[in-house]
Write a protein that holds these residues in place. Sequence first.
Motif, PDB file in Angstrom:
ATOM      1  N   ASP A   1       2.487  -0.150   3.631  1.00  0.00           N
ATOM      2  CA  ASP A   1       1.207   0.260   4.214  1.00  0.00           C
ATOM      3  C   ASP A   1       0.034   0.047   3.260  1.00  0.00           C
ATOM      4  O   ASP A   1      -1.120   0.248   3.649  1.00  0.00           O
ATOM      5  CB  ASP A   1       1.253   1.744   4.609  1.00  0.00           C
ATOM      6  CG  ASP A   1       2.185   2.000   5.783  1.00  0.00           C
ATOM      7  OD1 ASP A   1       2.576   1.020   6.437  1.00  0.00           O
ATOM      8  OD2 ASP A   1       2.528   3.168   6.017  1.00  0.00           O
ATOM      9  N   PHE A   2       0.313  -0.345   2.015  1.00  0.00           N
ATOM     10  CA  PHE A   2      -0.754  -0.443   1.013  1.00  0.00           C
ATOM     11  C   PHE A   2      -1.826  -1.448   1.431  1.00  0.00           C
ATOM     12  O   PHE A   2      -3.022  -1.207   1.262  1.00  0.00           O
ATOM     13  CB  PHE A   2      -0.175  -0.815  -0.346  1.00  0.00           C
ATOM     14  CG  PHE A   2      -1.223  -0.983  -1.419  1.00  0.00           C
ATOM     15  CD1 PHE A   2      -1.845   0.119  -1.958  1.00  0.00           C
ATOM     16  CD2 PHE A   2      -1.594  -2.245  -1.861  1.00  0.00           C
ATOM     17  CE1 PHE A   2      -2.826  -0.023  -2.939  1.00  0.00           C
ATOM     18  CE2 PHE A   2      -2.567  -2.398  -2.832  1.00  0.00           C
ATOM     19  CZ  PHE A   2      -3.185  -1.283  -3.373  1.00  0.00           C
ATOM     20  N   ASP A   3      -1.399  -2.578   1.986  1.00  0.00           N
ATOM     21  CA  ASP A   3      -2.369  -3.592   2.392  1.00  0.00           C
ATOM     22  C   ASP A   3      -3.278  -3.063   3.492  1.00  0.00           C
ATOM     23  O   ASP A   3      -4.429  -3.484   3.612  1.00  0.00           O
ATOM     24  CB  ASP A   3      -1.640  -4.853   2.875  1.00  0.00           C
ATOM     25  CG  ASP A   3      -2.607  -5.964   3.234  1.00  0.00           C
ATOM     26  OD1 ASP A   3      -3.373  -6.377   2.344  1.00  0.00           O
ATOM     27  OD2 ASP A   3      -2.613  -6.393   4.408  1.00  0.00           O
ATOM     28  N   VAL A   4      -2.781  -2.126   4.287  1.00  0.00           N
ATOM     29  CA  VAL A   4      -3.569  -1.565   5.389  1.00  0.00           C
ATOM     30  C   VAL A   4      -4.501  -0.477   4.889  1.00  0.00           C
ATOM     31  O   VAL A   4      -5.679  -0.422   5.248  1.00  0.00           O
ATOM     32  CB  VAL A   4      -2.643  -1.003   6.489  1.00  0.00           C
ATOM     33  CG1 VAL A   4      -3.455  -0.342   7.586  1.00  0.00           C
ATOM     34  CG2 VAL A   4      -1.767  -2.113   7.052  1.00  0.00           C
ATOM     35  N   THR A   5      -3.984   0.414   4.029  1.00  0.00           N
ATOM     36  CA  THR A   5      -4.763   1.576   3.588  1.00  0.00           C
ATOM     37  C   THR A   5      -5.555   1.316   2.316  1.00  0.00           C
ATOM     38  O   THR A   5      -6.601   1.917   2.101  1.00  0.00           O
ATOM     39  CB  THR A   5      -3.837   2.778   3.347  1.00  0.00           C
ATOM     40  OG1 THR A   5      -2.941   2.474   2.257  1.00  0.00           O
ATOM     41  CG2 THR A   5      -3.027   3.097   4.603  1.00  0.00           C
ATOM     42  N   GLY A   6      -5.025   0.460   1.415  1.00  0.00           N
ATOM     43  CA  GLY A   6      -5.677   0.225   0.136  1.00  0.00           C
ATOM     44  C   GLY A   6      -5.446   1.341  -0.864  1.00  0.00           C
ATOM     45  O   GLY A   6      -6.120   1.401  -1.906  1.00  0.00           O
ATOM     46  N   ASN A   7      -4.472   2.222  -0.589  1.00  0.00           N
ATOM     47  CA  ASN A   7      -4.193   3.349  -1.486  1.00  0.00           C
ATOM     48  C   ASN A   7      -2.705   3.658  -1.452  1.00  0.00           C
ATOM     49  O   ASN A   7      -2.057   3.567  -0.404  1.00  0.00           O
ATOM     50  CB  ASN A   7      -4.979   4.581  -1.047  1.00  0.00           C
ATOM     51  CG  ASN A   7      -4.748   5.777  -1.947  1.00  0.00           C
ATOM     52  OD1 ASN A   7      -5.228   5.817  -3.074  1.00  0.00           O
ATOM     53  ND2 ASN A   7      -4.007   6.765  -1.478  1.00  0.00           N
ATOM     54  N   ILE A   8      -2.146   4.023  -2.610  1.00  0.00           N
ATOM     55  CA  ILE A   8      -0.733   4.386  -2.669  1.00  0.00           C
ATOM     56  C   ILE A   8      -0.524   5.391  -3.796  1.00  0.00           C
ATOM     57  O   ILE A   8      -1.231   5.368  -4.818  1.00  0.00           O
ATOM     58  CB  ILE A   8       0.157   3.138  -2.905  1.00  0.00           C
ATOM     59  CG1 ILE A   8       1.636   3.474  -2.678  1.00  0.00           C
ATOM     60  CG2 ILE A   8      -0.065   2.547  -4.280  1.00  0.00           C
ATOM     61  CD1 ILE A   8       2.533   2.253  -2.663  1.00  0.00           C
ATOM     62  N   VAL A   9       0.412   6.307  -3.594  1.00  0.00           N
ATOM     63  CA  VAL A   9       0.826   7.259  -4.629  1.00  0.00           C
ATOM     64  C   VAL A   9       2.262   6.928  -5.008  1.00  0.00           C
ATOM     65  O   VAL A   9       3.149   6.909  -4.145  1.00  0.00           O
ATOM     66  CB  VAL A   9       0.724   8.720  -4.142  1.00  0.00           C
ATOM     67  CG1 VAL A   9       1.326   9.671  -5.183  1.00  0.00           C
ATOM     68  CG2 VAL A   9      -0.740   9.086  -3.875  1.00  0.00           C
ATOM     69  N   LEU A  10       2.497   6.642  -6.278  1.00  0.00           N
ATOM     70  CA  LEU A  10       3.834   6.348  -6.784  1.00  0.00           C
ATOM     71  C   LEU A  10       4.420   7.650  -7.337  1.00  0.00           C
ATOM     72  O   LEU A  10       4.008   8.124  -8.397  1.00  0.00           O
ATOM     73  CB  LEU A  10       3.774   5.279  -7.876  1.00  0.00           C
ATOM     74  CG  LEU A  10       3.103   3.962  -7.476  1.00  0.00           C
ATOM     75  CD1 LEU A  10       3.126   2.973  -8.642  1.00  0.00           C
ATOM     76  CD2 LEU A  10       3.769   3.356  -6.254  1.00  0.00           C
ATOM     77  N   PRO A  11       5.372   8.259  -6.640  1.00  0.00           N
ATOM     78  CA  PRO A  11       5.864   9.588  -7.039  1.00  0.00           C
ATOM     79  C   PRO A  11       6.693   9.542  -8.316  1.00  0.00           C
ATOM     80  O   PRO A  11       7.552   8.682  -8.491  1.00  0.00           O
ATOM     81  CB  PRO A  11       6.721  10.004  -5.834  1.00  0.00           C
ATOM     82  CG  PRO A  11       7.169   8.720  -5.220  1.00  0.00           C
ATOM     83  CD  PRO A  11       6.036   7.751  -5.416  1.00  0.00           C
ATOM     84  N   LYS A  12       6.382  10.461  -9.218  1.00  0.00           N
ATOM     85  CA  LYS A  12       7.156  10.682 -10.445  1.00  0.00           C
ATOM     86  C   LYS A  12       7.358   9.407 -11.260  1.00  0.00           C
ATOM     87  O   LYS A  12       8.385   9.247 -11.925  1.00  0.00           O
ATOM     88  CB  LYS A  12       8.521  11.294 -10.098  1.00  0.00           C
ATOM     89  CG  LYS A  12       8.438  12.672  -9.475  1.00  0.00           C
ATOM     90  CD  LYS A  12       7.831  13.688 -10.431  1.00  0.00           C
ATOM     91  CE  LYS A  12       7.762  15.085  -9.826  1.00  0.00           C
ATOM     92  NZ  LYS A  12       7.139  16.069 -10.741  1.00  0.00           N
ATOM     93  N   LEU A  13       6.381   8.514 -11.239  1.00  0.00           N
ATOM     94  CA  LEU A  13       6.490   7.330 -12.083  1.00  0.00           C
ATOM     95  C   LEU A  13       6.564   7.737 -13.552  1.00  0.00           C
ATOM     96  O   LEU A  13       7.189   7.061 -14.364  1.00  0.00           O
ATOM     97  CB  LEU A  13       5.299   6.401 -11.851  1.00  0.00           C
ATOM     98  CG  LEU A  13       5.403   5.017 -12.498  1.00  0.00           C
ATOM     99  CD1 LEU A  13       6.522   4.209 -11.849  1.00  0.00           C
ATOM    100  CD2 LEU A  13       4.079   4.263 -12.383  1.00  0.00           C
ATOM    101  N   PHE A  14       5.921   8.857 -13.881  1.00  0.00           N
ATOM    102  CA  PHE A  14       5.982   9.406 -15.238  1.00  0.00           C
ATOM    103  C   PHE A  14       6.744  10.737 -15.237  1.00  0.00           C
ATOM    104  O   PHE A  14       6.461  11.616 -16.048  1.00  0.00           O
ATOM    105  CB  PHE A  14       4.573   9.605 -15.792  1.00  0.00           C
ATOM    106  CG  PHE A  14       3.928   8.326 -16.266  1.00  0.00           C
ATOM    107  CD1 PHE A  14       3.947   7.966 -17.606  1.00  0.00           C
ATOM    108  CD2 PHE A  14       3.316   7.477 -15.365  1.00  0.00           C
ATOM    109  CE1 PHE A  14       3.356   6.789 -18.030  1.00  0.00           C
ATOM    110  CE2 PHE A  14       2.727   6.293 -15.771  1.00  0.00           C
ATOM    111  CZ  PHE A  14       2.750   5.943 -17.118  1.00  0.00           C
TER     112      PHE A  14
END
Length: 349
Positions: free
Chosen positions: A73-86
């Motif tokens: 969906d990133f291409d549609v919304t332009g926003n993404i949250v990557l959970p617990k990457l750190f």
Amino acid sequence: MGNWDAFIKDKSDWFTPTNVPNFAGRSSYRFMPDDHPPIPRIQESERNGFSLENILTRIYGTANPEFQNPPQDFDVTGNIVLPKLFGWLEDDISHVEGVRELSQLLNIELSGCSLLQLIHIGFNLYDYHYTPAVSRPRLGWNRSMFQSLTQQLVRQDICYYAAYVAIRPDHAWRLIAFPYYTKSAYPGEDTKFIHIDLALATGRGANAVQGSLSFTDEDGETCSVVLPGIHKHLARWWEIISTSPESQVLGNTVAVYPWIWDERCRQEFKTDFERSICMTGDVRLTLPCVPHGSVGPATTLRRTVMPWFGAVQDDHERLETAEAGVWSSISDAHRDLRLCTKDSVREHM
């Protein structure tokens, strides 16, 4: 033609804010120009297996680890949250050599210690020594925290870097982090703002993804907000804005006032601002064409850092936007652990 940065340096008086009648008419910054200077990119990324889904599978073991919004969906919304990457920042490091000595030095109990605990100690130190100017209140920012150990650690994280390259529309891989300050907002502080970076949104640096890493759990009252999907309709949106008698707005970063985003826009574009909530260790990545900001006042402690990666051009000196400076001045700032000032940028240009 072919040397835009040199041209605007020679004609700098043409491009000062006082000579710009309104932001909707910036003919120098049109929508997604085709004449970007060459930047090292991963060619044919999809065919070569370099996609956001593949990168996330390598990082998480799955391309869809309980996302708020799936990567497709990133291409549609332009926003993404990557959970617990750190998320690994919360791992117990009390057994690591030197932690006991550090505990004695700081006179702090560090049993069951994690890097996250040490990171908050670092934030506390910076906040204690930071005195904002009377004319410029904190607003949740610590403008003296540029080169902390925390920020140096984040800028070197290979998984964050890989995700950043995958999410950039051009997949540019030669990047450098711009030393930027941190958010350290305390309950009650005024933290509300919404803006769009006009220079980026209208073409210059249109691939320069923006984002943040959270060290605290956010909620609906203390978090980022984004306007998903509007990057697909920028030309039409600017057309609506330019007809408003209130369109006399100067500067590169433009606040999103009610007249910029109203009920007419909500109805036409079928979208509206929504909260992008991050938990500890989560990373938010947002296209520069997407207006973003923060709700407020803060109701809980919120701490984030913003690595601000920018692409370096083929001459190994210029960046994708002239306003960000040049590689030599930014690398000097990292080496010497100092600010990258406007003067240091100018002397290298």
